[in-house]
Design a protein around this motif. Structure first.
Motif, PDB file in Angstrom:
ATOM      1  N   UNK A 179       4.971  10.942  -9.898  1.00 24.09           N
ATOM      2  CA  UNK A 179       4.056  11.280 -11.314  1.00 24.09           C
ATOM      3  C   UNK A 179       3.756  13.417 -11.238  1.00 24.09           C
ATOM      4  N   UNK A 180       3.845  13.347 -12.864  1.00 23.94           N
ATOM      5  CA  UNK A 180       3.921  14.769 -13.027  1.00 23.94           C
ATOM      6  C   UNK A 180       3.088  15.949 -12.411  1.00 23.94           C
ATOM      7  N   UNK A 181       2.894  16.889 -12.262  1.00 19.76           N
ATOM      8  CA  UNK A 181       2.148  18.134 -12.189  1.00 19.76           C
ATOM      9  C   UNK A 181       1.810  17.630 -10.441  1.00 19.76           C
ATOM     10  N   UNK A 182       2.015  16.797  -9.872  1.00 15.09           N
ATOM     11  CA  UNK A 182       1.277  15.889  -8.943  1.00 15.09           C
ATOM     12  C   UNK A 182       0.784  16.823  -7.797  1.00 15.09           C
ATOM     13  N   UNK A 183       0.071  16.951  -6.964  1.00 14.19           N
ATOM     14  CA  UNK A 183       0.509  17.779  -5.541  1.00 14.19           C
ATOM     15  C   UNK A 183       0.656  17.113  -4.411  1.00 14.19           C
ATOM     16  N   UNK A 235      13.371  18.919  -4.654  1.00 14.24           N
ATOM     17  CA  UNK A 235      14.454  19.263  -6.159  1.00 14.24           C
ATOM     18  C   UNK A 235      13.599  19.943  -7.030  1.00 14.24           C
ATOM     19  N   UNK A 236      12.829  18.852  -7.539  1.00 12.08           N
ATOM     20  CA  UNK A 236      12.583  19.240  -9.466  1.00 12.08           C
ATOM     21  C   UNK A 236      11.847  20.340  -9.336  1.00 12.08           C
ATOM     22  N   UNK A 259       0.624  -1.397   0.155  1.00 15.03           N
ATOM     23  CA  UNK A 259      -0.369  -0.324  -0.342  1.00 15.03           C
ATOM     24  C   UNK A 259       0.154   1.753   0.166  1.00 15.03           C
ATOM     25  N   UNK A 260       1.336   1.335   0.856  1.00 16.23           N
ATOM     26  CA  UNK A 260       2.832   2.587   0.932  1.00 16.23           C
ATOM     27  C   UNK A 260       4.312   2.794  -0.001  1.00 16.23           C
ATOM     28  N   UNK A 261       3.875   1.618  -1.029  1.00 15.44           N
ATOM     29  CA  UNK A 261       4.447   1.518  -2.504  1.00 15.44           C
ATOM     30  C   UNK A 261       3.956   1.991  -3.223  1.00 15.44           C
ATOM     31  N   UNK A 262       2.721   1.449  -3.564  1.00 16.11           N
ATOM     32  CA  UNK A 262       1.566   2.647  -4.185  1.00 16.11           C
ATOM     33  C   UNK A 262       1.477   4.018  -4.047  1.00 16.11           C
ATOM     34  N   UNK A 263       1.474   4.828  -2.429  1.00 12.36           N
ATOM     35  CA  UNK A 263       1.491   5.429  -2.426  1.00 12.36           C
ATOM     36  C   UNK A 263       2.345   6.655  -2.897  1.00 12.36           C
ATOM     37  N   UNK A 264       3.691   6.248  -2.323  1.00 11.15           N
ATOM     38  CA  UNK A 264       4.932   7.146  -2.695  1.00 11.15           C
ATOM     39  C   UNK A 264       4.568   7.011  -4.315  1.00 11.15           C
ATOM     40  N   UNK A 265       4.972   6.453  -4.910  1.00 17.51           N
ATOM     41  CA  UNK A 265       4.483   5.895  -6.702  1.00 17.51           C
ATOM     42  C   UNK A 265       5.012   7.180  -7.143  1.00 17.51           C
ATOM     43  N   UNK A 285      11.468   9.596  -2.558  1.00 18.33           N
ATOM     44  CA  UNK A 285      10.692  10.571  -4.081  1.00 18.33           C
ATOM     45  C   UNK A 285      11.101  11.527  -3.191  1.00 18.33           C
ATOM     46  N   UNK A 286      11.088  12.789  -2.535  1.00 18.43           N
ATOM     47  CA  UNK A 286       9.761  13.901  -2.183  1.00 18.43           C
ATOM     48  C   UNK A 286      11.820  14.932  -2.108  1.00 18.43           C
ATOM     49  N   UNK A 287      13.054  13.990  -1.800  1.00 17.54           N
ATOM     50  CA  UNK A 287      13.719  14.489  -2.365  1.00 17.54           C
ATOM     51  C   UNK A 287      13.975  15.556  -3.959  1.00 17.54           C
TER      52      UNK A 287
END
Length: 729
Positions: free
Chosen positions: A331-335, A378-379, A321-327, A372-374
């Protein structure tokens, strides 16, 4: 013979009326001590004197009485010897009774009160050797009864008369006897039946007694058994009280197991995981207390594999579940804020359970989240920074220094190589609103890309760092709430790993702004105040992770501000023609130490053409006053560790030296005598200084703060010192 028989019949005593004889007036028989005593009257008799003696009986009467006496001698001899005088009379009456009358001598004697005198021991009526013949015995008995020398036949006649009187009563008694005989027979039969019943009861009671003995032994056995069972019951209750909590805490309903394996991950599934987590924690607790509960070890050993298998299944589903949500964060332009607070933070109990069951897997997921958050921050901040770099930034070169005549010009930007400046970099104006404004909005990325206006450096600096602060606060609070199993230092380390590239972007952007605006002192000081406000806001929000970044920005901005202030001071010092202080030759920005030729030529023109009109405030004074007022407004609090006050004092001293240098070269020309000329020149210099200082005092009069009060007091004193200068005539 007939008379004797008649006497016998008259004197028959029925069994039920023997008590009547007890009431007879016949005196009792006295006790005798020997055979001779039977012929003599008793001397020990305590009764009343005997009645008058009747006539002596005839020979026939004696013989008949002897015959009658001989028939009952064996039955009554003993009673005659043992009785009192009353008993002797009763024996006599029985001798006179008929043969059909079977009076129970013992029963008759029991109804007659016995004498207190013991029977004689010499006469043994039971022994055949001690008895005389029947005639002698009768004679002895009768003589003893009526006394020696009494008339026996008279006595018998009186008895016959008495018997006749009682005959009627005897007949009535006989009738009553016949009537009662049947009742006594029935009573006898009832008694026999009762005897038989009592015999059976006796037999039953004997068996019952045996049964009671057996029952008593069984009761004793049962009592021992009961004591043993009570002891076991107490032990079981004690064990139950100690194990009931364990059983209740470790019991998992089938619905929970099914929901863990097949249920959808939602709020109800979170409740199920909390139940499972509670069971696991209780199991660990009881395992730690197993030394005091010996029987609980086997129970835990049976339940633990089931709980572990169920926990592993839950961990597997939580991991996916958490792996899916972190992925989804990639995604581009995701909040990211929506996913963090609406999804991940909502299921933080699942991650806590994952960390409790499998810490290594939880750390791996945390590291995946950090990576992922880094990348995300950064991007996104790199893209936003590129948009801010497209803004037209007002560039301020060395022409903006005090004493220069050149105007500031635009520095090349990404789209426009040059642009003319229409605003004075030495006037603060409305630029201060960016510090005290309550508007927390930032410039959007699309707005920055399409905006063609010229902006000061603090606009881009504020937008970038304000957006960075908002994201930092949101991310830090999420880390604190989500990664609860980690300590504060570990949470801070996670945060630094996420924002380290973003912090580097902010530092690089700040450095680039400084390169674009070399001499914008207001812009740099505004950036410093913005950084301080961000620090205060972070402290208010209790987010201590951005302080190091703000400190690095201040370490970059404060030296550049000091260099700009030193450049202004050095430029004024060179205009006044004073040499630099020892060891100060290398200070200042590159090229700031050299004074432009236009500035030198302008100063020479001022010094060579001194007229009356020169008492007006110098243009440098106007710029200095505006610049000083801006610095004072941006420094409402004089902090000791800030270099603002030192720089202001040095700049003020150089300005005063510059005015003094100019005033010394002023002259009114050849007017009057030399003394008058010197006096007129002195008045002219004082008036020039008064006008310049008054202008400075007037401009800074609205500034607030400790530093502003100090400067205002200083220029007030200077103004008062030159206030007495007279006007030229």
């Amino acid at each position: 013979m007939q008379i004797w028989n008649q006497a016998r019949r008259n004197h028959r005593v029925p069994p039920h009326d023997q008590n009547h004889l007890h009431q007879s007036p016949t005196p009792p028989l006295p006790p005798t001590s020997s055979t001779q005593s039977l012929r003599a009257p008793s001397t020990n008799s305590t009764s009343s004197p005997p009645p008058p003696q009747p006539p002596r009986p005839t020979e026939n009467v004696r013989r008949r009485a002897g015959d009658r006496r001989s028939t009952d001698t064996g039955q009554n001899d003993t009673k005659t010897a043992e009785g009192s005088s009353t008993q002797s009379l009763n024996v006599l009456k029985r001798l006179l009774d008929s043969e059909s009358s079977y009076i129970n001598v013992r029963e008759f004697e029991s109804r007659t009160p016995k004498s207190t005198v013991s029977p004689p021991s010499e006469l043994d009526l039971k022994s055949p050797t001690s008895l005389v013949d029947g005639h002698e015995l009768a004679e002895h008995i009768i003589t003893s009864a009526i006394g020696e020398g009494a008339d026996v036949f008279g006595y018998l006649a009186s008895l016959e008369r008495q018997a006749d009187e009682e005959g009627g009563k005897d007949q009535k008694v006989g009738v009553e006897y016949k009537e009662e005989i049947e009742r006594f027979k029935d009573l006898h039969a009832s008694i026999q039946r009762c005897d038989s019943v009592l015999a059976s009861v006796e037999d039953y009671l004997s068996h019952f007694q045996n049964d009671l003995g057996l029952l008593s032994s069984e009761i004793e056995t049962l009592q021992n058994r009961s004591i043993f069972l009570n002891r076991r019951l107490e032990n079981r209750r004690e064990l139950e009280s100690r194990l009931s909590g364990l059983i209740e805490d470790l019991f998992i309903p089938p619905s929970v197991i099914q929901n863990v394996i097949e249920g959808e991950i939602n709020s109800q599934w979170i409740t199920t995981i909390e139940i499972l987590s509670t069971r696991l924690k209780r199991m660990e607790l009881f395992k730690a207390e197993a030394h005091s509960i010996s029987t609980s070890v086997a129970l835990i050993e049976e339940i633990e594999p089931v709980l572990r298998m169920l926990a592993d299944k839950a961990v597997e589903r939580i991991r996916d579940f958490f792996v899916q949500k972190i992925k989804t964060l990639r995604v581009a332009n995701v909040n990211a804020q929506v996913i963090l607070y609406s999804v991940l933070l909502k299921f933080r109990q699942l991650y806590s359970f994952l960390a409790y069951v499998n810490r290594q897997l939880a750390d791996d997921i945390a590291q995946g989240y950090v990576n992922t958050m880094r990348w995300y921050y950064s991007s996104n901040f790199s893209r936003y920074l590129k948009a801010l770099e497209k803004l037209k930034v007002q560039s301020v070169d060395r022409s903006a220094l005090l004493g220069q005549t050149e105007s500031s010009r635009m520095l090349p930007s990404s789209r426009t190589p040059y642009a003319s400046a229409t605003r004075d970099p030495l006037i603060l104006g409305r630029r201060i609103n960016i510090v005290f404004s309550t508007d927390s909005s930032v410039m959007m990325e699309s707005t920055a890309e399409q905006n063609s206006d010229v902006h000061w450096m603090e606009i881009g600096f504020r937008s970038f760092n304000l957006a960075l602060m908002d994201n930092i606060c949101a991310e830090y609070l999420f880390i604190v709430d989500f990664f609860t199993f980690k300590s504060a230092d570990q949470q801070s380390q996670l945060f630094q790993e996420i924002f380290q590239p973003t912090f580097q972007l902010g530092e690089q952007y700040c450095q680039k702004l400084l390169e674009m605006t070399l001499y914008d002192a207001f812009g740099i000081l505004l950036c410093i105040r913005i950084t301080q406000l961000l620090t205060f806001e972070l402290q208010r929000r209790k987010v201590p992770v951005m302080e190091s970044y703000c400190n690095r920005l201040n370490m970059t901005l404060w030296p550049r501000f000091q260099q700009i202030m030193d450049a202004h001071s050095d430029n004024l010092r060179r205009l006044s023609g004073r040499p630099p202080p020892p060891g100060d030759e290398s200070k200042g920005l590159a090229g700031a130490a050299s004074v432009t030729s236009s500035a030198i030529s302008g100063l020479s023109s001022i010094l060579s053409t001194s007229h009356i009109s020169s008492v007006l405030p110098h243009p440098v004074t106007q710029k200095f006053a505006n610049f000083l007022n801006g610095i004072l407004e941006l420094s409402p609090e004089d902090l000791e560790w800030e270099p603002v006050s030192i720089s202001v004092v040095r700049l003020r001293n150089e300005f005063e030296a510059f005015l003094t240098k100019i005033s010394n070269k002023m002259s009114a020309g050849n007017v009057g005598t030399p003394h008058q000329q010197r006096q007129h020149n002195a008045t002219l210099r004082e008036r020039f200084l008064y006008n310049n200082y008054m202008l400075v005092y007037t401009i800074i009069s609205d500034a607030e703060g400790k530093l502003a009060d100090q400067e205002r007091t200083h220029f007030k004193n200077l103004t008062d010192a030159y206030a007495g200068a007279g006007t030229l005539k």
